[in-house]
Design a protein around this motif. Structure first.
Motif, mmCIF file in Angstrom:
data_model
loop_
_atom_site.group_PDB
_atom_site.id
_atom_site.type_symbol
_atom_site.label_atom_id
_atom_site.label_comp_id
_atom_site.label_asym_id
_atom_site.label_seq_id
_atom_site.Cartn_x
_atom_site.Cartn_y
_atom_site.Cartn_z
ATOM 1 N N GLU A 2 -0.640 0.795 -14.130
ATOM 2 C CA GLU A 2 -0.493 -0.475 -13.417
ATOM 3 C C GLU A 2 -1.614 -0.764 -12.424
ATOM 4 O OE1 GLU A 2 3.447 -0.723 -11.650
ATOM 5 O OE2 GLU A 2 4.309 0.319 -13.384
ATOM 6 N N ARG A 3 -2.300 0.272 -11.952
ATOM 7 C CA ARG A 3 -3.275 0.070 -10.875
ATOM 8 C C ARG A 3 -4.706 0.403 -11.273
ATOM 9 N NH1 ARG A 3 -2.045 -2.824 -7.006
ATOM 10 N NH2 ARG A 3 -3.387 -1.680 -5.600
ATOM 11 N N GLY A 4 -4.909 1.076 -12.402
ATOM 12 C CA GLY A 4 -6.270 1.377 -12.833
ATOM 13 C C GLY A 4 -6.722 2.796 -12.579
ATOM 14 N N GLY A 5 -5.833 3.670 -12.105
ATOM 15 C CA GLY A 5 -6.155 5.083 -11.971
ATOM 16 C C GLY A 5 -7.214 5.396 -10.937
ATOM 17 N N TYR A 6 -7.964 6.432 -11.228
ATOM 18 C CA TYR A 6 -8.955 6.978 -10.304
ATOM 19 C C TYR A 6 -9.947 5.921 -9.812
ATOM 20 C CZ TYR A 6 -13.307 9.273 -8.944
ATOM 21 O OH TYR A 6 -14.454 9.621 -8.290
ATOM 22 N N SER B 176 -12.285 2.877 -5.246
ATOM 23 C CA SER B 176 -12.819 1.642 -4.674
ATOM 24 C C SER B 176 -12.315 1.394 -3.253
ATOM 25 C CB SER B 176 -12.479 0.448 -5.572
ATOM 26 O OG SER B 176 -11.097 0.129 -5.512
ATOM 27 N N TYR B 177 -11.141 1.920 -2.918
ATOM 28 C CA TYR B 177 -10.588 1.727 -1.579
ATOM 29 C C TYR B 177 -11.236 2.623 -0.530
ATOM 30 C CZ TYR B 177 -6.987 -1.447 -3.112
ATOM 31 O OH TYR B 177 -6.325 -2.532 -3.607
ATOM 32 N N HIS B 178 -11.936 3.653 -0.956
ATOM 33 C CA HIS B 178 -12.520 4.587 0.004
ATOM 34 C C HIS B 178 -14.016 4.388 0.206
ATOM 35 C CE1 HIS B 178 -8.738 6.552 -1.186
ATOM 36 N NE2 HIS B 178 -8.706 6.857 0.097
ATOM 37 N N LEU B 179 -14.680 3.783 -0.750
ATOM 38 C CA LEU B 179 -16.129 3.613 -0.667
ATOM 39 C C LEU B 179 -16.507 2.826 0.587
ATOM 40 C CD1 LEU B 179 -17.001 2.799 -4.388
ATOM 41 C CD2 LEU B 179 -17.326 4.972 -3.185
ATOM 42 N N GLY B 180 -17.498 3.354 1.315
ATOM 43 C CA GLY B 180 -18.031 2.657 2.483
ATOM 44 C C GLY B 180 -17.170 2.696 3.726
ATOM 45 N N HIS C 276 0.814 -1.223 0.000
ATOM 46 C CA HIS C 276 0.000 0.000 0.000
ATOM 47 C C HIS C 276 0.848 1.274 0.000
ATOM 48 C CE1 HIS C 276 -3.625 2.365 0.451
ATOM 49 N NE2 HIS C 276 -3.082 2.982 1.482
ATOM 50 N N PRO C 277 1.883 1.378 0.832
ATOM 51 C CA PRO C 277 2.696 2.609 0.791
ATOM 52 C C PRO C 277 3.285 2.883 -0.600
ATOM 53 C CG PRO C 277 3.150 1.406 2.797
ATOM 54 C CD PRO C 277 2.287 0.506 1.941
ATOM 55 N N LYS C 278 3.758 1.857 -1.287
ATOM 56 C CA LYS C 278 4.305 2.038 -2.636
ATOM 57 C C LYS C 278 3.217 2.484 -3.610
ATOM 58 C CE LYS C 278 8.220 -1.222 -2.650
ATOM 59 N NZ LYS C 278 8.823 -0.666 -1.521
ATOM 60 N N HIS C 279 2.025 1.938 -3.455
ATOM 61 C CA HIS C 279 0.924 2.325 -4.342
ATOM 62 C C HIS C 279 0.525 3.782 -4.117
ATOM 63 C CE1 HIS C 279 -0.170 -2.213 -4.427
ATOM 64 N NE2 HIS C 279 0.813 -1.933 -5.260
ATOM 65 N N VAL C 280 0.504 4.215 -2.872
ATOM 66 C CA VAL C 280 0.181 5.617 -2.587
ATOM 67 C C VAL C 280 1.281 6.524 -3.131
ATOM 68 C CG1 VAL C 280 -0.244 7.323 -0.758
ATOM 69 C CG2 VAL C 280 -1.306 5.052 -0.636
ATOM 70 N N VAL D 106 -0.012 12.284 -9.661
ATOM 71 C CA VAL D 106 -0.743 13.522 -9.404
ATOM 72 C C VAL D 106 0.181 14.732 -9.512
ATOM 73 C CG1 VAL D 106 -1.905 14.860 -7.577
ATOM 74 C CG2 VAL D 106 -2.576 12.478 -8.010
ATOM 75 N N PHE D 107 1.407 14.597 -9.036
ATOM 76 C CA PHE D 107 2.340 15.718 -8.995
ATOM 77 C C PHE D 107 3.187 15.851 -10.265
ATOM 78 C CE2 PHE D 107 2.186 15.317 -4.128
ATOM 79 C CZ PHE D 107 1.166 16.240 -4.033
ATOM 80 N N GLY D 108 2.808 15.154 -11.330
ATOM 81 C CA GLY D 108 3.469 15.353 -12.613
ATOM 82 C C GLY D 108 4.516 14.331 -12.985
ATOM 83 N N GLY D 109 4.588 13.237 -12.245
ATOM 84 C CA GLY D 109 5.549 12.187 -12.539
ATOM 85 C C GLY D 109 4.973 11.115 -13.447
ATOM 86 N N PRO D 110 5.595 9.942 -13.454
ATOM 87 C CA PRO D 110 5.160 8.845 -14.324
ATOM 88 C C PRO D 110 3.710 8.439 -14.052
ATOM 89 C CG PRO D 110 7.217 8.292 -13.189
ATOM 90 C CD PRO D 110 6.726 9.578 -12.611
ATOM 91 N N THR D 111 3.070 7.914 -15.078
ATOM 92 C CA THR D 111 1.652 7.533 -14.984
ATOM 93 C C THR D 111 1.490 6.079 -14.542
ATOM 94 O OG1 THR D 111 1.602 6.960 -17.329
ATOM 95 C CG2 THR D 111 0.977 9.216 -16.731
ATOM 96 N N ARG D 112 2.352 5.625 -13.694
ATOM 97 C CA ARG D 112 2.333 4.216 -13.260
ATOM 98 C C ARG D 112 1.056 3.845 -12.534
ATOM 99 N NH1 ARG D 112 7.017 2.580 -9.767
ATOM 100 N NH2 ARG D 112 5.961 0.580 -9.999
ATOM 101 N N TYR D 113 0.496 4.736 -11.720
ATOM 102 C CA TYR D 113 -0.723 4.366 -10.998
ATOM 103 C C TYR D 113 -1.850 4.075 -11.982
ATOM 104 C CZ TYR D 113 -4.018 3.783 -7.246
ATOM 105 O OH TYR D 113 -4.934 3.231 -6.376
ATOM 106 N N THR D 114 -1.985 4.886 -12.984
ATOM 107 C CA THR D 114 -3.001 4.645 -14.004
ATOM 108 C C THR D 114 -2.669 3.388 -14.805
ATOM 109 O OG1 THR D 114 -3.642 6.964 -14.188
ATOM 110 C CG2 THR D 114 -4.051 5.567 -16.106
#
Length: 155
Positions: A68-72, A77-81, A47-51, A58-66
């Motif tokens: 490799e992880r599916g973006g927004y 999905s991690y915050h719902l509920g 989780h820390p690496k994913h964050v 978000v801050f203008g770096g590589p688009t790895r979260y989108t």
């Protein structure tokens, strides 16, 4: 006079390595915290690496979260509920800002104002999206956060 390159917040922060240090230190404190620790009791070890990947994008770096992880949608999905309370949100912000100091993220006013601005905005959305009955859009673009009004001073 040639245009001077204004670094992204990602570059100014120190890149992926700096953001990974930030999230490692931060989540080390989160899991010990009596107020927000329970929200992260079943946190994946990565989780820390994913964050860090999220913040980097978000801050203008590589688009790895989108990429490799599916973006927004994945992040949402991690915050719902989760029913995040305002005191929990504030503690999350406070511990993150403390971790930023501890790992030596730049402490110039321009960077910290921009960094804090995103953290404040993002955590307020996360709290709203976590409430029972919340209906956030299931798809949205990744946020892109920049300097705002005051770019870094570069003599």
């Amino acid at each position: 006079m040639a245009d001077q390159h204004v670094p992204t917040l990602y570059e100014w922060a120190g890149g992926s390595e700096a953001l990974e240090r930030l999230t490692e230190v931060f989540y080390g404190q989160v899991v010990k915290d009596e107020l927000i620790g329970p929200l992260f009791a079943h946190m994946d070890a990565d989780h820390p690496k994913h964050v860090a990947m999220w913040l980097a994008e978000v801050f203008g770096g590589p688009t790895r979260y989108t990429d490799e992880r599916g973006g927004y949608a994945h992040m949402l999905s991690y915050h719902l509920g989760k029913s995040i309370t305002e005191p929990q949100r504030r503690r999350w912000v406070s511990l993150l800002m403390d971790a930023a100091d501890e790992v030596g993220l730049p402490d110039d006013p321009e960077f910290r104002a921009a960094f804090f601005g995103y953290i404040e905005w993002g955590t307020r959305l996360a709290r709203q999206n976590s409430q029972p009955g919340a209906t956030p859009p299931p798809q949205a673009p990744m946020p892109r956060w920049g300097w705002g009004v005051a770019p870094p001073y570069m003599p």
